[in-house]
Every structure is written in structure tokens, then in C-alpha cells.
Motif scaffolding. Structure first.
Motif, PDB file in Angstrom:
ATOM      1  N   ASN A   1       1.786  -9.490  10.982  1.00 22.30           N
ATOM      2  CA  ASN A   1       1.935 -10.012   9.621  1.00 22.30           C
ATOM      3  C   ASN A   1       0.851 -11.037   9.297  1.00 22.30           C
ATOM      4  OD1 ASN A   1       4.048  -8.460   8.789  1.00 22.30           O
ATOM      5  ND2 ASN A   1       5.621  -9.885   9.508  1.00 22.30           N
TER       6      ASN A   1
ATOM      7  N   LEU B   1       4.022   0.530   6.180  1.00 25.08           N
ATOM      8  CA  LEU B   1       4.208  -0.836   6.694  1.00 25.08           C
ATOM      9  C   LEU B   1       5.239  -0.849   7.824  1.00 25.08           C
ATOM     10  CD1 LEU B   1       3.548  -3.869   6.310  1.00 25.08           C
ATOM     11  CD2 LEU B   1       5.339  -3.944   4.561  1.00 25.08           C
ATOM     12  N   MET B   2       6.348  -0.134   7.598  1.00 24.92           N
ATOM     13  CA  MET B   2       7.382  -0.093   8.634  1.00 24.92           C
ATOM     14  C   MET B   2       6.849   0.610   9.884  1.00 24.92           C
ATOM     15  SD  MET B   2       9.879  -1.776   7.430  1.00 24.92           S
ATOM     16  CE  MET B   2       8.733  -2.701   6.414  1.00 24.92           C
TER      17      MET B   2
ATOM     18  N   HIS C   1       4.869  -1.595  12.093  1.00 26.78           N
ATOM     19  CA  HIS C   1       5.680  -2.527  12.881  1.00 26.78           C
ATOM     20  C   HIS C   1       6.520  -1.839  13.950  1.00 26.78           C
ATOM     21  CE1 HIS C   1       5.082  -6.472  11.025  1.00 26.78           C
ATOM     22  NE2 HIS C   1       4.925  -5.842   9.880  1.00 26.78           N
TER      23      HIS C   1
ATOM     24  N   SER D   1       5.045  -8.545  15.931  1.00 24.69           N
ATOM     25  CA  SER D   1       5.215  -8.341  14.490  1.00 24.69           C
ATOM     26  C   SER D   1       4.719  -9.545  13.702  1.00 24.69           C
ATOM     27  CB  SER D   1       6.687  -8.097  14.157  1.00 24.69           C
ATOM     28  OG  SER D   1       6.983  -6.729  14.277  1.00 24.69           O
TER      29      SER D   1
ATOM     30  N   GLY E   1       4.939   3.017  -3.983  1.00 27.37           N
ATOM     31  CA  GLY E   1       5.705   2.016  -3.250  1.00 27.37           C
ATOM     32  C   GLY E   1       6.357   2.570  -1.993  1.00 27.37           C
ATOM     33  N   ASP E   2       6.938   3.765  -2.106  1.00 32.02           N
ATOM     34  CA  ASP E   2       7.648   4.328  -0.955  1.00 32.02           C
ATOM     35  C   ASP E   2       6.684   4.639   0.189  1.00 32.02           C
ATOM     36  OD1 ASP E   2       9.875   4.115  -2.476  1.00 32.02           O
ATOM     37  OD2 ASP E   2      10.117   6.264  -2.848  1.00 32.02           O
ATOM     38  N   ALA E   3       5.506   5.172  -0.177  1.00 31.65           N
ATOM     39  CA  ALA E   3       4.530   5.528   0.862  1.00 31.65           C
ATOM     40  C   ALA E   3       4.016   4.259   1.532  1.00 31.65           C
ATOM     41  CB  ALA E   3       3.381   6.320   0.257  1.00 31.65           C
ATOM     42  N   PHE E   4       3.748   3.229   0.729  1.00 36.65           N
ATOM     43  CA  PHE E   4       3.269   1.968   1.294  1.00 36.65           C
ATOM     44  C   PHE E   4       4.325   1.362   2.220  1.00 36.65           C
ATOM     45  CE2 PHE E   4       3.836  -2.660   0.740  1.00 36.65           C
ATOM     46  CZ  PHE E   4       2.832  -3.068   1.619  1.00 36.65           C
ATOM     47  N   TYR E   5       5.559   1.305   1.748  1.00 37.73           N
ATOM     48  CA  TYR E   5       6.618   0.674   2.532  1.00 37.73           C
ATOM     49  C   TYR E   5       6.803   1.411   3.863  1.00 37.73           C
ATOM     50  CZ  TYR E   5      10.794  -2.096   3.318  1.00 37.73           C
ATOM     51  OH  TYR E   5      11.702  -2.979   3.837  1.00 37.73           O
ATOM     52  N   ASN E   6       6.762   2.718   3.763  1.00 34.95           N
ATOM     53  CA  ASN E   6       6.892   3.541   4.963  1.00 34.95           C
ATOM     54  C   ASN E   6       5.763   3.254   5.963  1.00 34.95           C
ATOM     55  OD1 ASN E   6       8.317   5.772   6.242  1.00 34.95           O
ATOM     56  ND2 ASN E   6       6.391   6.865   5.973  1.00 34.95           N
TER      57      ASN E   6
ATOM     58  N   GLN F   1      -2.434  -1.530 -11.307  1.00 26.57           N
ATOM     59  CA  GLN F   1      -2.233  -0.075 -11.268  1.00 26.57           C
ATOM     60  C   GLN F   1      -1.088   0.268 -10.310  1.00 26.57           C
ATOM     61  OE1 GLN F   1      -4.444  -1.661  -9.582  1.00 26.57           O
ATOM     62  NE2 GLN F   1      -5.492  -0.472  -8.020  1.00 26.57           N
ATOM     63  N   PRO F   2      -0.268   1.262 -10.675  1.00 29.52           N
ATOM     64  CA  PRO F   2       0.908   1.524  -9.862  1.00 29.52           C
ATOM     65  C   PRO F   2       0.540   1.990  -8.446  1.00 29.52           C
ATOM     66  CG  PRO F   2       0.731   3.099 -11.668  1.00 29.52           C
ATOM     67  CD  PRO F   2      -0.393   2.142 -11.813  1.00 29.52           C
ATOM     68  N   LEU F   3       1.291   1.469  -7.516  1.00 30.75           N
ATOM     69  CA  LEU F   3       1.114   1.802  -6.112  1.00 30.75           C
ATOM     70  C   LEU F   3       2.256   2.736  -5.739  1.00 30.75           C
ATOM     71  CD1 LEU F   3      -0.080   0.693  -3.204  1.00 30.75           C
ATOM     72  CD2 LEU F   3       1.932  -0.760  -3.281  1.00 30.75           C
TER      73      LEU F   3
END
Ligand SMILES: Cc1cc2nc3c(=O)[nH]c(=O)nc-3n(C[C@H](O)[C@H](O)[C@H](O)COP(=O)(O)OP(=O)(O)OC[C@H]3O[C@@H](n4cnc5c(N)ncnc54)[C@H](O)[C@@H]3O)c2cc1C
Lengths: 538, 59
Positions: B32, B16-17, B20, B28, B9-14, B5-7
């Protein structure tokens, strides 16, 4: 061929032309004749509202500014009478291609289907857009009073009206106006004068933006595309963006490392070898180059009494995603019919609160997308760079990783679902969505749904008598006009047997499978910010 | 890998950053490592994990 800048004609303003010439109080004064101020004047004129436009300058935008205009902007400009002209002159594109190093990673298509009057995007220099808008505004001599080299020096809000102090070539003068639209750009003097906070994120990296004239195309594809590189060999460790513009002009954006000295980078000595690395031996000349730092910021409110902020004065974004100008044009589209309703006594001034709510929502969305894209492009730490590179590496095989790559999420129409003016509905096009275009026997759907409240029946649904325009599509009815749907796309997109109420800005206000006069009237009143019950006087 | 199912992506990546942000390199690394272990537990299937391990190990 370089753009030929002309100076617009200036005239002595009526306030300085002797007694009896000036008006006591104008309906609307617009500060700034950028794309947003000009579009607002034309939009208001289309609703019969007169305005005075004051600009401190007398030429169109100089240098490298907006080039990418979205489908939604073109649809709004269609209503304002410049969409077709922009389309004819602009470079149409819809595919974006991404490279990592020198390898293609993947490409995306922003409008994979046919049956729309306007494409996903065109590229057209901001100076052409402003020129077309000025020429269009000049077609309303009774409604639009364009005053170039008339700088607004001060303003005072008296509650029921605002007084502006203006400095023109012939001298200083004052004028009174019921509303002020502050369309005076990112550095808005109006905003500064009012001491309003304009907070957000500033990006540390510099970007070098170059427009080059080049008769031979650097693209290997037949049709122009948006090409974006992460860490290309011609610009190690940084990113680069390439776009085609009309007149054989290409836009190149080069990210400069955080330590780069912008003065050294924006020199022919530094730029020419880089350009040669991108385009090879093709001859080119540099048209313009400049170094920018970008930020994302906005006001907390756009409506401040009788002063309303529109466009860059209200919000700014980094350009990856082309959400600046395109966002500003959506502001205009959202505001002008409301302001016209208020000024003509059809709605109360509280309707303007919905501009604040709806366009703040749009600005938040634009800032979120633009800042995420800029963050992805400019990793701030070694760990961010590591993740970025591994995403790019995985993306060559893995569709999931492709979705994480962010070189700019390009401007899409703002959805106003769930906000106060909209009534949840029965149709597949959700209330709050901007009209989805479709071809009709006679023109395009978008030409029918904008400009005034319109109830449209798709297929087998009878439209009740209501106090707005009506149109039937793929149905027969003697009470109102009906048009064929020769391709079937209109029904496919809107559903069979459903009636939609469109706002003057083409957004869906409501939809119904069994519309009655009462139901539609209620939705119509809600969309105009009126109480559900009809008052005796109304 | 096949797509589920689509995630967003931008919200997840944000996110994650942000997780960190402000960490030293060693911190870090440790974050991980914990993430891998927690996500492995979420996946909960050795065949799938083996497949992911080999997928990630490819150059
Ligand atoms: C490098 C770059 C690339 C961009 N690319 C894109 C893109 O591809 N697509 C996109 O949609 N957007 C893009 N943008 C953003 C776009 O240029 C702006 O969003 C747009 O110009 C905003 O229009 P505006 O009318 O609000 O403001 P402006 O265009 O800044 O106009 C403001 C006007 O107000 C006038 N003014 C200021 N003060 C006064 C005063 N006191 N009295 C009278 N007049 C005054 C100014 O002279 C000016 O004419 C880009 C911007 C940059 C810098």
C-alpha cells in the motif's frame, strides 16, 4: 398466501403404448422441464419445430430459487407468450438501495427512462414462472410432448442421432432423436455421464435464504426496491439482502460467517430473532428457509456433437446479479432459431457453433460479474475487509467510490458485438446489441423485431427487396407496412434514416444508412452462417 | 473530489485485491505504501495531492 403445488398429469409414453404409436426419430428431445427446458420447447414450437420434453419430476420448482427476472428475459418471454402474464403477477422494481451499518449509502436506478414495454426487473417466484411456461407449452399439443416423471437414465450419441434410455412409471423405453438439449440443471446427469469438466470458483461462505410471508411492507418507500446491507446492526459483520415477491412474500438473504454451522443457523430459534431485528414487530410467518453455498463454473464447450447444453447444465453462477436463470433464457433465445434453421434445412449445422461462441461469451461475462460481486461481499483476508470498509466509508461522499461497491451487477442483455454473425454497421445501436425497445403507434418495437429476420427502416430510408420481413417506422412506403413513431423515441434511439437488420432473437445483425439488396442479403447470409455467395441451388 | 473519466471500477478493484492476495499484513502495508507513492507521482501535482490527503483524512 403460500403457493399451491399441483402435480402435473402423467401419461403412458407412446413408446410403451403398443406398436405403431411411437415416432421413429424425433427432431429434438429436451432433458429437463425447468425454466430453460420449457422455454426451449416453446421457442422451438414458435418456429414450427416439435420436441419431446422429459422431466424426472412432476411439480414446479420447490422452495427458494429464482425471483428476479430481467427486462431482457421478459422481452424474450413476451415473444414466447408469457411475458405479460409474468409482468401482471410480478412485483416491478428498478431501484437498488445500499446501506452500510444502518445508514443509507446510495441508490441506483436500473432503468431511468420511460418508453419500454417491460421494466428493469420483476420479482416472481420460479414456481410461477414454471407454471406459466407449462401452461403455455400445453397450448402446443401437436408440437410439444411434455412427459413428466420420465427420467433420462442414459444416452448414446450415434453421430447422426442420439438414443435416450428413459425410465417412466410404466416402465423403461428408448427413443431416438436428432438433437438433445441437456437442460437438466446444475447437477446435469448428462454432463456427468459424458465426463465433461465443469471448473470454476466455489465460495466458502454459506448464505441463509429465507422466504417470509408478511402482510405489512418492511420498506419505508412507496414502491418495492432491492435493499442491500453491508454490516447491518441486525446482522453484525455480514451482509443482507431484501426483496419483495408477489403474495406478500419477502426474500431475505443473510450471509453467514465462514465458521457458521449451517444446521444451527437454519433453525427458527436462530432465524426468528434476526427477522424481528429487520422487520420490527410486523407479524410474519416463515415460508421456506435453506442454506446455500454458491459457485461459478462452466463447461468449456456447450455443443458436443448432437448434445447441446443449455442453462444451468452449461454454467452456474452465484445469485447476486440474478444471472443464472436470466442467462439460461438468453441461451434459449440464442439457440432455438438456429436449431430450427438447421432442422428445416435453411442453415448448415455449423450455425450451431455460433451458439457455442456467443453464449460462452455470455457465460464468461456472467461468471466474471457474479464472482466479483461475491468476492466483494465475502472478503477473504483482513486486508480485503479493510479495503471494503474504506470503500463503503468513502462512498458516502465520493461518487468514484460508489462505483467500486459491488452488491451484485444485475443481469443486462449480452452484447454480441464483433462476433462472426454480425456485420459492423452505421447506426448508433451497435451490431450485436439486443433490440432497444420503443413505443410505436401500434404496440411496441420489441414485438416487431423478434421471431424472424426483419429489416426495419427508421425515418427517411427506403428498404430494398430482400428475403426477410420488412417494416418502416416513421416513413411512408407502399411496398411494406409502415408504422408511426408518435413519441419520436424510436428514431431517437435508432437514429434518423438508418435501416437495421434484426435476428430472430432480436439482436442487431447489421445496420445501413444506404441499404441495397446486395448489402442486406450479404449481412443476412452472414447472420445465418451461410457463405457470402448464393449457391445456385439456394 | 470531482470525477474524471470513468474507470472500470470492478476490474480495478479485482486487480487490487489480486495484488494483495497471499501477502502477510506487513507485506500488504508495504505494498500500500508503494502504491501511494507511485500514484502520487502519477498525479504529479502538490495542490491536488494536498486536497486528496485532506479528503482521505476526514472521518
Ligand atoms: C437461491 C437461489 C436464488 C436464485 N435467484 C435467481 C434469480 O433471482 N434470478 C435468476 O435468473 N436466477 C436465479 N437463480 C438461478 C436459477 O434458479 C437457475 O439458473 C435456473 O433454475 C436454471 O434453470 P434450468 O432450467 O437450467 O435448470 P433447473 O431449474 O435446475 O431445471 C432442471 C430440470 O431438469 C430435471 N432433470 C434433472 N435430471 C434429469 C433427468 N435425468 N431426467 C429428466 N429430467 C431431469 C430436473 O428435475 C429439473 O426440473 C437462483 C438460484 C438459487 C439457488
Amino acid at each position: 398466501m403460500r403457493y399451491d403445488y399441483h402435480q402435473f398429469e402423467t401419461r403412458t409414453p407412446p413408446e410403451l403404448g403398443g406398436p405403431g404409436q411411437a415416432q421413429d426419430c424425433y427432431d429434438v428431445a429436451i432433458i429437463g422441464a425447468g425454466p430453460v427446458g420449457l422455454a426451449a420447447a416453446i421457442d422451438l414450437a414458435s418456429h414450427g419445430i416439435a420436441s419431446v420434453v422429459l422431466d424426472d419430476n412432476n411439480v414446479v420448482s420447490v422452495g427458494s430459487r429464482a425471483i428476479c427476472w430481467s427486462k431482457r428475459t421478459l422481452e424474450i418471454f413476451d415473444r414466447l407468450g408469457v411475458g405479460q402474464r409474468m409482468l401482471d403477477k410480478g412485483v416491478t422494481w428498478k431501484v437498488g438501495r445500499l446501506f452500510h451499518g444502518d445508514d443509507a449509502v446510495y441508490s441506483f436506478d436500473l432503468l431511468p427512462e420511460d418508453g419500454h414495454k417491460y421494466p428493469a426487473f420483476i420479482n416472481l417466484q420460479q414456481y410461477y414462472v414454471e407454471q406459466y411456461l407449462v401452461e403455455r407449452a400445453q397450448q402446443f399439443p401437436d408440437l410439444i410432448d411434455l412427459r413428466f416423471r420420465n427420467k433420462v437414465a442414459d444416452h448414446t450419441d450415434h453421430g447422426e442421432h442420439v438414443t435416450l434410455k428413459v425410465q417412466a412409471d410404466d416402465g423403461a423405453y428408448q427413443l431416438d432423436t436428432k438433437y438433445v438439449l441437456a437442460c437438466d440443471g446444475a447437477g446435469s446427469p448428462t454432463r456427468r455421464r459424458m465426463g465433461l469438466s465443469f471448473e470454476g470458483q466455489t465460495f466458502e461462505e454459506h448464505f441463509l435464504i429465507i422466504d417470509v410471508e408478511m402482510p405489512e411492507s418492511p420498506f419505508e418507500t412507496e414502491t418495492p426496491e432491492r435493499w442491500f446491507w453491508f454490516e447491518p446492526s441486525f446482522h453484525p459483520g455480514q451482509s443482507a439482502l431484501l426483496h419483495k415477491q408477489p403474495d406478500d412474500i419477502y426474500r431475505i438473504d443473510l450471509q453467514l460467517g465462514p465458521g457458521a454451522d449451517p444446521k444451527v443457523e437454519a433453525t427458527e430459534e436462530k432465524v426468528v430473532p434476526r427477522l424481528k431485528a429487520i422487520v420490527g414487530d410486523k407479524p410474519f410467518t416463515i415460508d421456506w428457509m435453506s442454506v446455500y453455498k454458491f459457485r461459478c463454473a462452466k463447461l468449456d464447450r456447450f455443443v458436443h456433437g448432437r448434445v447441446i447444453f443449455v442453462g444451468d447444465s452449461a454454467h452456474v453462477v452465484s445469485p447476486f446479479g440474478a444471472r443464472g436463470g436470466n442467462g439460461g433464457i438468453q441461451d434459449v433465445d440464442n439457440l432455438c432459431w438456429k436449431l430450427a434453421s438447421v432442422l428445416s434445412g435453411k442453415a448448415s449445422s455449423t450455425l450451431l457453433e455460433s451458439y457455442d461462441a456467443e453464449r460462452l461469451h455470455g457465460a464468461n461475462e456472467n461468471i466474471l460479474n457474479s464472482s466479483r460481486a461475491t468476492n466483494f461481499m465475502t472478503p477473504k483476508s483482513p486486508i480485503e475487509a479493510l479495503f471494503r470498509n474504506e470503500v463503503l466509508r468513502l462512498a458516502r461522499q465520493d461518487a468514484f467510490a460508489r462505483r467500486l461497491i459491488n452488491s451484485g451487477r444485475l443481469s443486462v442483455p449480452c452484447v454480441l458485438e464483433g462476433m462472426a454473425l454480425q456485420t459492423p454497421g452505421a447506426g448508433p445501436v451497435t451490431s450485436g446489441t439486443a433490440a432497444v425497445d420503443a413505443p410505436l403507434a401500434d404496440g411496441w418495437l420489441l414485438e416487431k423485431v423478434q421471431g424472424q429476420f426483419t429489416l426495419i427502416g427508421f425515418g427517411d430510408v427506403a428498404l430494398p427487396v430482400v428475403d426477410c420481413a420488412r417494416l418502416g417506422i416513421a416513413q411512408q412506403h407502399s411496398d411494406y407496412t409502415c408504422i408511426e413513431d408518435p413519441t419520436g423515441l424510436a428514431l431517437q434511439r435508432y437514429g434518423e434514416g438508418i435501416a437495421y437488420l434484426f435476428r430472430p432473437d432480436g439482436h442487431v445483425a447489421a445496420s445501413f444508412s444506404h441499404p441495397s439488396t446486395e448489402m442486406v442479403t450479404r449481412a443476412l447470409r452472414r447472420a445465418q452462417g451461410l457463405s457470402p455467395e448464393k449457391e445456385a441451388a439456394a | 473530489m470531482t470525477e474524471k473519466q470513468p474507470l472500470d471500477g470492478d476490474a480495478f478493484y479485482n486487480a487490487l485485491m489480486e495484488a494483495h492476495s497471499g501477502l502477510s499484513e506487513a507485506e500488504s502495508h508495504a505494498l500500500n505504501a508503494r502504491l501511494v507513492l507511485l500514484l502520487a507521482n502519477e498525479v504529479g501535482n502538490l495542490d491536488v495531492l494536498t486536497q486528496i490527503l485532506s479528503c482521505a483524512g476526514q472521518d
